[in-house]
Design an enzyme around this catalytic site. Structure first.
Site, short mmCIF file in Angstrom:
data_model
loop_
_atom_site.label_atom_id
_atom_site.label_comp_id
_atom_site.label_asym_id
_atom_site.label_seq_id
_atom_site.Cartn_x
_atom_site.Cartn_y
_atom_site.Cartn_z
N ILE A 20 59.04 43.55 17.58
CA ILE A 20 57.74 43.24 18.16
C ILE A 20 57.75 43.32 19.69
O ILE A 20 56.81 42.87 20.35
CB ILE A 20 57.21 41.87 17.69
CG1 ILE A 20 58.19 40.75 18.04
CG2 ILE A 20 56.93 41.90 16.20
CD1 ILE A 20 57.67 39.36 17.70
N GLY A 21 58.84 43.89 20.24
CA GLY A 21 58.85 44.17 21.68
C GLY A 21 59.59 43.18 22.55
O GLY A 21 59.43 43.20 23.78
N GLY A 22 60.43 42.33 21.96
CA GLY A 22 61.17 41.35 22.75
C GLY A 22 62.04 41.98 23.83
O GLY A 22 62.12 41.49 24.97
N ILE A 63 66.43 56.01 11.56
CA ILE A 63 67.29 56.23 12.72
C ILE A 63 68.53 57.04 12.33
O ILE A 63 69.06 57.81 13.13
CB ILE A 63 67.70 54.87 13.33
CG1 ILE A 63 66.48 54.22 14.01
CG2 ILE A 63 68.83 55.03 14.34
CD1 ILE A 63 66.76 52.85 14.59
N GLN A 64 68.96 56.89 11.07
CA GLN A 64 70.15 57.62 10.63
C GLN A 64 69.94 59.13 10.62
O GLN A 64 70.91 59.90 10.58
CB GLN A 64 70.56 57.15 9.23
CG GLN A 64 71.18 55.77 9.22
CD GLN A 64 71.48 55.29 7.80
OE1 GLN A 64 70.87 54.37 7.30
NE2 GLN A 64 72.45 55.94 7.16
N SER A 82 69.13 46.16 19.20
CA SER A 82 69.16 44.85 18.52
C SER A 82 69.18 45.11 17.02
O SER A 82 68.19 44.90 16.32
CB SER A 82 67.93 44.03 18.92
OG SER A 82 67.97 42.75 18.34
N CYS A 85 70.84 41.83 11.75
CA CYS A 85 71.91 40.83 11.83
C CYS A 85 72.42 40.39 10.47
O CYS A 85 73.47 39.75 10.37
CB CYS A 85 71.42 39.61 12.61
SG CYS A 85 70.05 38.73 11.81
N SER A 371 63.18 38.39 16.06
CA SER A 371 63.09 38.79 17.46
C SER A 371 64.21 38.15 18.29
O SER A 371 65.20 37.66 17.74
CB SER A 371 61.70 38.41 18.00
OG SER A 371 61.49 39.01 19.26
#
Length: 400
Positions: A20-22, A63-64, A82, A85, A371
């Site tokens: 969301i743009g963090g 992205i891969q 980022s 996780c 985020s």
């Protein structure tokens, strides 16, 4: 003159897993002269929020599927990442690099040696635990082979005056001949933000002081939770005889009611909408983390906040008892969830950050839980993008 004009040009930045743009907000708060030339995220709802706030929709492909040639076309100086996780969290299966959610990050790393224009700087954010993973080992191996110098940090918003316990791992890397302001900290894991502010006390920077005295001092430096609240405690929300909120106004199926009544950026504008049902307090009260407006700490909000109450984030007591904590009946403390705006405040998002109206309440909490803390990341990015002064270059001459 050519060198002078080159320094004034904006850094070209790629933002991977932009959410969301963090990261972009952190770059703005850091006052770095940088331009995000592309952002990448596969989450459709996250991209809706990003586009709503920045007027640009991130690339939503896998992205891969990116190649080294694809990345070279952006002529980017810095890559900010980022990645997911979940492969490294304590609550997860800890499958590490064998987790499918780690594959795209590994693919990006493996592209670095094959790019004709590798980035000059790289920034990675992830959960504590990543630093002991085999993915981390591969990250460091690739960076060292491609001529990067590295400094690593584990930092929490608590160390920046924000009453929010969210420790995270950060990797900052610069490709030679670029260098950090303090090269004595290269190849070290640091637990203090002091180097970010020009303090070169290496003993402080390398300590992980978990003593009660150090913890108390850290909490005292934080602002109270009250400062981050969207709704204050108003007298008209309390029962005049008991001094407590009338919790009978809230359905025991409050989760469903909140979803149905969600009308955009704040339901109908009352903290009553976020009260925790008594049925949940009776069942799960013993595992709830309770904070008060004058508290100096609250727990990390995860993407499951509001869906579950155990281990997903703190609940706010809107009525403060004579004795804080669970020794006083929780049902009389009128517990409520932090609102999405309040969670955004504790992540240090700016006031003008907004969710599009079609993003549901649960989606907002989930996106915020994934985020990052702008209060932490902004100083790290400012430190990463800073160039050593002439004096520092004389103290730490380049090896090349």
């Amino acid at each position: 003159m050519a060198e002078s004009s080159q320094k004034q040009e904006s850094w070209r930045v790629l933002e991977f897993y932009s959410g969301i743009g963090g990261m972009r907000y952190s770059l703005m708060k850091a006052s770095v002269n940088a331009e995000v030339v592309e952002a990448f995220d596969i989450n459709d709802k996250a991209n809706d929020v990003y586009q709503h706030n920045f007027g640009h929709r991130p690339y939503q492909g896998n992205i891969q599927s990116l190649t080294a040639a694809d990345l070279d076309r952006y002529h980017a100086n810095a890559w900010l990442l980022s990645p997911p996780c979940q492969p490294y969290t304590r609550q997860g299966l800890q499958k590490d690099s064998s987790d499918a959610r780690a594959f795209s990050f590994l693919k990006i790393l493996e592209l670095i040696p094959h790019t004709s224009q590798p980035p000059s700087m790289l920034f990675v954010e992830n959960v504590v635990g990543f630093e002991t993973s085999d993915t981390h080992t591969k990250l460091i191996e690739i960076l060292e082979k491609t001529n990067f110098v590295i400094q690593e940090f584990i930092l929490s918003p608590l160390q920046f005056g924000v009453p929010y316990s969210r420790p995270r791992y950060f990797c900052l890397a610069k490709r030679k001949p670029c260098s950090f302001q303090n090269q004595l900290l290269n190849n070290r894991l640091l637990w203090s933000p002091s180097p970010l502010f020009g303090h070169d006390d290496n003993t402080v920077a390398n300590e992980h002081d978990q003593s009660q005295e150090s913890w108390d001092k850290l909490l005292q430096s934080c602002e109270p939770v009250q400062k981050f609240l969207e709704f204050k405690n108003h007298s008209n929300q309390t029962d005049t005889e008991s001094g407590f909120l009338d919790t009978t106004l809230v359905s025991t199926d409050a989760f469903g009611d909140l979803e149905k009544n969600d009308k955009g950026n704040g339901l109908d504008g009352s903290s009553l909408d976020y009260l925790v049902p008594l049925s949940l307090i009776e069942r799960w009260g013993n595992v709830m983390d309770i904070v008060y407006p004058d508290s100096k700490r609250c727990c990390c909000f995860t993407k499951s906040y509001f869906r579950y109450v155990k281990g997903t984030g703190s609940l706010l007591a809107t009525v403060q008892p004579e004795t804080k904590g669970k020794s006083s009946p929780l049902k009389e403390q009128c517990l409520r969830f932090f609102t999405p705006r309040e969670v955004a405040n504790l992540h240090s998002f700016p006031e003008d950050f907004l969710f599009p109206q079609h993003i549901s309440l649960r989606q907002r909490y989930a996106l915020l839980g994934n985020s990052l803390s702008i209060a932490v990341v902004a100083p790290l990015l400012r430190y990463l993008f800073a160039e050593p002064s002439v004096q520092q270059m004389q103290i730490f001459p380049s090896n090349n």
